[in-house]
Design a protein around this motif. Sequence first.
Motif, PDB file in Angstrom:
ATOM      1  N   ALA A  24      -8.165  -2.458  -3.791  1.00 44.35           N
ATOM      2  CA  ALA A  24      -6.828  -2.781  -4.296  1.00 44.35           C
ATOM      3  C   ALA A  24      -6.452  -4.205  -3.902  1.00 44.35           C
ATOM      4  O   ALA A  24      -5.861  -4.948  -4.681  1.00 44.35           O
ATOM      5  CB  ALA A  24      -5.814  -1.786  -3.739  1.00 44.35           C
ATOM      6  N   SER A  25      -6.841  -4.564  -2.687  1.00 44.62           N
ATOM      7  CA  SER A  25      -6.532  -5.882  -2.162  1.00 44.62           C
ATOM      8  C   SER A  25      -7.147  -6.988  -3.039  1.00 44.62           C
ATOM      9  O   SER A  25      -6.570  -8.045  -3.205  1.00 44.62           O
ATOM     10  CB  SER A  25      -7.070  -5.981  -0.746  1.00 44.62           C
ATOM     11  OG  SER A  25      -6.227  -6.763   0.047  1.00 44.62           O
ATOM     12  N   PHE A  26      -8.320  -6.719  -3.582  1.00 45.73           N
ATOM     13  CA  PHE A  26      -8.997  -7.743  -4.384  1.00 45.73           C
ATOM     14  C   PHE A  26      -8.895  -7.458  -5.878  1.00 45.73           C
ATOM     15  O   PHE A  26      -9.638  -8.030  -6.674  1.00 45.73           O
ATOM     16  CB  PHE A  26     -10.456  -7.873  -3.958  1.00 45.73           C
ATOM     17  CG  PHE A  26     -10.595  -8.380  -2.547  1.00 45.73           C
ATOM     18  CD1 PHE A  26     -10.142  -9.639  -2.200  1.00 45.73           C
ATOM     19  CD2 PHE A  26     -11.142  -7.579  -1.560  1.00 45.73           C
ATOM     20  CE1 PHE A  26     -10.228 -10.096  -0.895  1.00 45.73           C
ATOM     21  CE2 PHE A  26     -11.242  -8.023  -0.254  1.00 45.73           C
ATOM     22  CZ  PHE A  26     -10.787  -9.282   0.078  1.00 45.73           C
ATOM     23  N   GLY A  27      -7.993  -6.558  -6.236  1.00 48.26           N
ATOM     24  CA  GLY A  27      -7.722  -6.315  -7.645  1.00 48.26           C
ATOM     25  C   GLY A  27      -8.866  -5.700  -8.424  1.00 48.26           C
ATOM     26  O   GLY A  27      -9.008  -5.946  -9.620  1.00 48.26           O
TER      27      GLY A  27
ATOM     28  N   ARG B 116      -8.459   0.609  -0.249  1.00 47.72           N
ATOM     29  CA  ARG B 116      -7.487  -0.432   0.092  1.00 47.72           C
ATOM     30  C   ARG B 116      -8.098  -1.815  -0.125  1.00 47.72           C
ATOM     31  O   ARG B 116      -7.448  -2.717  -0.633  1.00 47.72           O
ATOM     32  CB  ARG B 116      -7.044  -0.277   1.542  1.00 47.72           C
ATOM     33  CG  ARG B 116      -6.265   0.993   1.711  1.00 47.72           C
ATOM     34  CD  ARG B 116      -5.450   1.009   2.975  1.00 47.72           C
ATOM     35  NE  ARG B 116      -4.502   2.114   2.854  1.00 47.72           N
ATOM     36  CZ  ARG B 116      -3.417   2.246   3.576  1.00 47.72           C
ATOM     37  NH1 ARG B 116      -3.126   1.356   4.485  1.00 47.72           N
ATOM     38  NH2 ARG B 116      -2.608   3.264   3.388  1.00 47.72           N
ATOM     39  N   VAL B 117      -9.350  -1.952   0.287  1.00 42.69           N
ATOM     40  CA  VAL B 117     -10.035  -3.228   0.081  1.00 42.69           C
ATOM     41  C   VAL B 117     -10.105  -3.530  -1.419  1.00 42.69           C
ATOM     42  O   VAL B 117      -9.800  -4.643  -1.856  1.00 42.69           O
ATOM     43  CB  VAL B 117     -11.450  -3.186   0.701  1.00 42.69           C
ATOM     44  CG1 VAL B 117     -12.290  -4.351   0.215  1.00 42.69           C
ATOM     45  CG2 VAL B 117     -11.355  -3.206   2.214  1.00 42.69           C
TER      46      VAL B 117
ATOM     47  N   PHE C  77      -8.543  -5.567   7.888  1.00 45.21           N
ATOM     48  CA  PHE C  77      -8.335  -4.325   8.636  1.00 45.21           C
ATOM     49  C   PHE C  77      -9.060  -4.356   9.976  1.00 45.21           C
ATOM     50  O   PHE C  77      -9.987  -5.125  10.183  1.00 45.21           O
ATOM     51  CB  PHE C  77      -8.849  -3.142   7.819  1.00 45.21           C
ATOM     52  CG  PHE C  77      -8.182  -3.013   6.475  1.00 45.21           C
ATOM     53  CD1 PHE C  77      -7.013  -2.295   6.339  1.00 45.21           C
ATOM     54  CD2 PHE C  77      -8.724  -3.629   5.356  1.00 45.21           C
ATOM     55  CE1 PHE C  77      -6.394  -2.177   5.103  1.00 45.21           C
ATOM     56  CE2 PHE C  77      -8.110  -3.518   4.122  1.00 45.21           C
ATOM     57  CZ  PHE C  77      -6.948  -2.795   3.996  1.00 45.21           C
TER      58      PHE C  77
ATOM     59  N   SER D 111      -3.133  -8.999  -5.854  1.00 47.51           N
ATOM     60  CA  SER D 111      -4.398  -9.679  -5.532  1.00 47.51           C
ATOM     61  C   SER D 111      -4.152 -11.112  -5.056  1.00 47.51           C
ATOM     62  O   SER D 111      -5.078 -11.831  -4.730  1.00 47.51           O
ATOM     63  CB  SER D 111      -5.351  -9.643  -6.731  1.00 47.51           C
ATOM     64  OG  SER D 111      -4.698 -10.145  -7.852  1.00 47.51           O
TER      65      SER D 111
ATOM     66  N   ASN E 275      -2.420 -11.536  -2.389  1.00 41.49           N
ATOM     67  CA  ASN E 275      -2.400 -11.363  -0.933  1.00 41.49           C
ATOM     68  C   ASN E 275      -3.591 -10.514  -0.526  1.00 41.49           C
ATOM     69  O   ASN E 275      -4.088  -9.728  -1.317  1.00 41.49           O
ATOM     70  CB  ASN E 275      -1.127 -10.663  -0.507  1.00 41.49           C
ATOM     71  CG  ASN E 275       0.091 -11.310  -1.120  1.00 41.49           C
ATOM     72  OD1 ASN E 275       0.142 -12.533  -1.260  1.00 41.49           O
ATOM     73  ND2 ASN E 275       1.046 -10.504  -1.527  1.00 41.49           N
TER      74      ASN E 275
ATOM     75  N   PHE F 277       0.823  -1.211   0.000  1.00 42.71           N
ATOM     76  CA  PHE F 277       0.000   0.000   0.000  1.00 42.71           C
ATOM     77  C   PHE F 277       0.859   1.264   0.000  1.00 42.71           C
ATOM     78  O   PHE F 277       0.537   2.245  -0.639  1.00 42.71           O
ATOM     79  CB  PHE F 277      -0.936   0.028   1.211  1.00 42.71           C
ATOM     80  CG  PHE F 277      -2.037  -0.985   1.122  1.00 42.71           C
ATOM     81  CD1 PHE F 277      -2.959  -0.938   0.082  1.00 42.71           C
ATOM     82  CD2 PHE F 277      -2.160  -1.985   2.067  1.00 42.71           C
ATOM     83  CE1 PHE F 277      -3.979  -1.860  -0.005  1.00 42.71           C
ATOM     84  CE2 PHE F 277      -3.184  -2.918   1.987  1.00 42.71           C
ATOM     85  CZ  PHE F 277      -4.091  -2.859   0.947  1.00 42.71           C
TER      86      PHE F 277
END
Lengths: 256, 267
Positions: B169-172, B166-167, A81, A75, A77, A55
Amino acid sequence: MYINIDNVSKRFTRKGKEFTALDNVSLTIERGEFICLLGPSGCGKSTLLNAIAGFEPPTEGSITIDGLDVRKPSSRNVTIFQNYGLLPWRNVLRNVELALESRNVSRTERTSRAKKYLEMVGLGNFLDVSPHQLSGGMQQRVAIARALTAEPDIIFMDEPFGALDAITRLKLQDDILQIQRKQKKTIIFVTHDIEEAVYLADRVVVMTPNPGKVKSVMKIELGPSRDRTSEDFFRTREKIFEIFNMTQHYDIEYTI
Amino acid sequence: MSVSSIAGRARKFAGRQGKAWFFNVCSVLLLLLLWQLIIVCTDVSSALFPSPFQTWRAFLEILNNGTLFDHFISSMYRFAVGFFVSVSVAVVFGLVFGWIDWLFRLVNPVLQILRPISPIAWMPFIVLAFGIGDAPAVVIIFLAGFFPVFLSTVAGVRNIPDIYFRVSASFGVGPVEIFWKVIFPAAFPQITSGIHLALGTAWVFLVCGEMVGAQSGLGYLIIDARNNLRYDILMTDIIVIGIIGFIMDSALGKFEKFILKKWGISE
Ligand SMILES: Nc1ncnc2c1ncn2[C@@H]1O[C@H](COP(=O)(O)OP(=O)(O)OP(=O)(O)O)[C@@H](O)[C@H]1O
Ligand SMILES: [Mg+2]
């Protein structure tokens, strides 16, 4: 060596002054390890986690996962939160399905995988409920199910149980351990609770603030099923406590 | 304050809310009474200031001969077109300008100067550019609706908590997908409240717009009734305009509440 953190520093400029949030952190993590980043508020745990997760890149040093430079969130990983990060306009099932929507997975496959993991975290009966109708612990379970649905290699968790009451926290700690054993995930888990770290981790990375540093890395050899009331558990906790109170800087790996 | 007295207040408040209809009816009755009282107590000519009863008769008259309905349809048509276009354009622009920071900062100073100008002030230009007919009123509604919706959409997008990104981005989630999967729904409650605000303003300006530029509509009817010295029709028209505005506002208020509840922002 799976994750390699090499001489990483992170500096922020605040009101024109430079502030070192992370100072020369080096650490290696093996595949399938459960790592806890432990330390008081402001010691750079989140900063380090965010850097590994892609990030926020570090100011100096390099981070590689599986030999590849970390530049942006992958994606492969997933991050969990503290405040869950569920989308309030989607119901529980659709929140979990988000994990697969940007991948080449058919609709039916997506739904069945999401349901499978929701059942695993005990929320099989809450598919079309809105997140805000669930308790904090249940919301975090949804987030865990969503992370698992993505079937990631690494799960990053930033104080995931920080907002939960003590009893719910104990329950979720057991859940996450069970899941980790079953699925052999690599987990990097941020906490400032010593007991939580000792209960969960294979290795605890002890960090101290001003500037944020890794003070020592401690291997926890209490075996897979840990008893919070055992003598060994107590001693390990004490040991970490001592590390925090030491003024000198030790870079050695502890083994108990 | 003790816990029991807080509970007592809360219960009283719930009771108050429960009797909303009672107060609504009383409020209207009180107005009618006051109105009648003015008629009785002053020697104002009933031709210039009609009584409630005369107004009611005028209402029945224009209702039965179809005048009211025709003007109502003209107004609603203009309102629907102007408001729909206004909201659509404002939301799309708001999403983009809220997302691209420098773009918004570039246009914001000019917007802040334009915003306090009443849309009616543009009327001479509007009539020059669009002529007489439906267009001026539609343009006025567009202008009246645009700013509140645009600005609240921009604010909505800018206030989206970082965690959603962020979420994603995390899951593309891709850059296009993110617009309709995250940005639009996350900003939606604020967009809705902007639309709610804009609705009231736009309705006020519809009437103004029709008073100046149109040959039909509820706003035009005001001018027409005045010219024909039919103050009873004028009064009817005013009340109808108020009631329609009230109905639309409550409908959107309900929708807004529903959205807030669904998004878990309030219970
Ligand atoms: N974007 C930023 N800009 C400026 N300073 C920052 C920024 N992010 C973090 N910091 C600073 O870096 C330091 C470490 O922050 P970080 O969030 O990593 O701490 P933490 O160990 O996660 O603490 P906590 O337990 O409170 O979450 C803090 O002093 C913080 O104020
Ligand atoms: Mg933190």
